[in-house]
Design a protein around this motif. Structure first.
Motif, PDB file in Angstrom:
ATOM      1  N   GLU A 208      -0.415   3.950  -3.201  1.00 40.22           N
ATOM      2  CA  GLU A 208       0.197   4.910  -2.293  1.00 40.22           C
ATOM      3  C   GLU A 208      -0.812   5.223  -1.193  1.00 40.22           C
ATOM      4  O   GLU A 208      -2.002   5.350  -1.452  1.00 40.22           O
ATOM      5  CB  GLU A 208       0.554   6.202  -3.018  1.00 40.22           C
ATOM      6  N   ILE A 209      -0.310   5.321   0.022  1.00 44.99           N
ATOM      7  CA  ILE A 209      -1.170   5.660   1.144  1.00 44.99           C
ATOM      8  C   ILE A 209      -0.677   6.945   1.798  1.00 44.99           C
ATOM      9  O   ILE A 209       0.497   7.290   1.708  1.00 44.99           O
ATOM     10  CB  ILE A 209      -1.240   4.520   2.181  1.00 44.99           C
ATOM     11  N   ARG A 210      -1.601   7.627   2.470  1.00 46.63           N
ATOM     12  CA  ARG A 210      -1.265   8.833   3.222  1.00 46.63           C
ATOM     13  C   ARG A 210      -0.826   8.432   4.634  1.00 46.63           C
ATOM     14  O   ARG A 210      -1.092   7.324   5.093  1.00 46.63           O
ATOM     15  CB  ARG A 210      -2.467   9.763   3.310  1.00 46.63           C
TER      16      ARG A 210
ATOM     17  N   GLY B 298       8.925   9.926  -1.261  1.00 46.41           N
ATOM     18  CA  GLY B 298       7.988   9.008  -1.898  1.00 46.41           C
ATOM     19  C   GLY B 298       8.439   8.420  -3.224  1.00 46.41           C
ATOM     20  O   GLY B 298       7.850   7.450  -3.687  1.00 46.41           O
ATOM     21  N   ALA B 299       9.477   8.962  -3.863  1.00 52.62           N
ATOM     22  CA  ALA B 299       9.903   8.460  -5.178  1.00 52.62           C
ATOM     23  C   ALA B 299      10.613   7.115  -5.083  1.00 52.62           C
ATOM     24  O   ALA B 299      10.252   6.155  -5.778  1.00 52.62           O
ATOM     25  CB  ALA B 299      10.801   9.482  -5.868  1.00 52.62           C
TER      26      ALA B 299
ATOM     27  N   SER C  88       3.105   2.107  -0.654  1.00 56.84           N
ATOM     28  CA  SER C  88       4.150   3.118  -0.537  1.00 56.84           C
ATOM     29  C   SER C  88       3.586   4.322   0.207  1.00 56.84           C
ATOM     30  O   SER C  88       2.470   4.762  -0.074  1.00 56.84           O
ATOM     31  CB  SER C  88       4.628   3.530  -1.933  1.00 56.84           C
ATOM     32  N   LEU C  89       4.367   4.861   1.134  1.00 52.84           N
ATOM     33  CA  LEU C  89       3.924   6.025   1.894  1.00 52.84           C
ATOM     34  C   LEU C  89       4.139   7.284   1.068  1.00 52.84           C
ATOM     35  O   LEU C  89       5.271   7.708   0.838  1.00 52.84           O
ATOM     36  CB  LEU C  89       4.666   6.132   3.222  1.00 52.84           C
ATOM     37  N   ALA C  90       3.045   7.888   0.604  1.00 56.96           N
ATOM     38  CA  ALA C  90       3.102   9.115  -0.189  1.00 56.96           C
ATOM     39  C   ALA C  90       3.716  10.233   0.649  1.00 56.96           C
ATOM     40  O   ALA C  90       3.327  10.439   1.792  1.00 56.96           O
ATOM     41  CB  ALA C  90       1.706   9.503  -0.657  1.00 56.96           C
ATOM     42  N   GLY C  91       4.692  10.912   0.095  1.00 64.38           N
ATOM     43  CA  GLY C  91       5.330  12.012   0.811  1.00 64.38           C
ATOM     44  C   GLY C  91       6.422  11.584   1.759  1.00 64.38           C
ATOM     45  O   GLY C  91       7.150  12.421   2.289  1.00 64.38           O
TER      46      GLY C  91
END
Length: 98
Positions: A5-7, A60-61, A79-82
């Motif tokens: 996951e990335i910010r 993000g899910a 995956s883009l966190a948030g």
């Protein structure tokens, strides 16, 4: 493999793949994102093999589930966190429409 996951501030090059429904996508998505709803991704995943892909959804899910499918199909995926909400909260614009 565990999907990374990335910010928002780590977003780099690659295909931005929004896995929400067409209506959610049309209401606001990251600029340049391509819409492939999660329920259609299994049949489309192979076309992203060997590509850098960042999956995006609302929070993000769903993007994590999509990233796992794409990883299994041979994509280099994050995956883009948030999701789109984190993008908006960071003050970035969204595009609307299809």
């Amino acid at each position: 493999m565990t999907v990374r996951e990335i910010r928002v501030d780590q977003l780099g090059a690659g295909v931005l793949l929004d896995v929400r429904s067409p209506n959610e996508y049309a209401a606001g998505h990251l600029p340049g994102a391509v819409n492939v709803p999660l329920d259609e991704l299994e049949t489309a995943a192979a076309r992203y093999a060997g590509q850098d892909v960042v999956t995006v959804c609302h929070s993000g899910a769903r993007s994590l589930a999509a990233a796992r499918l794409l990883d299994a199909a041979g994509a280099r995926v994050q995956s883009l966190a948030g999701g789109t909400e984190a993008w908006r909260q960071a003050g970035h614009p969204v595009e609307t429409g299809h």
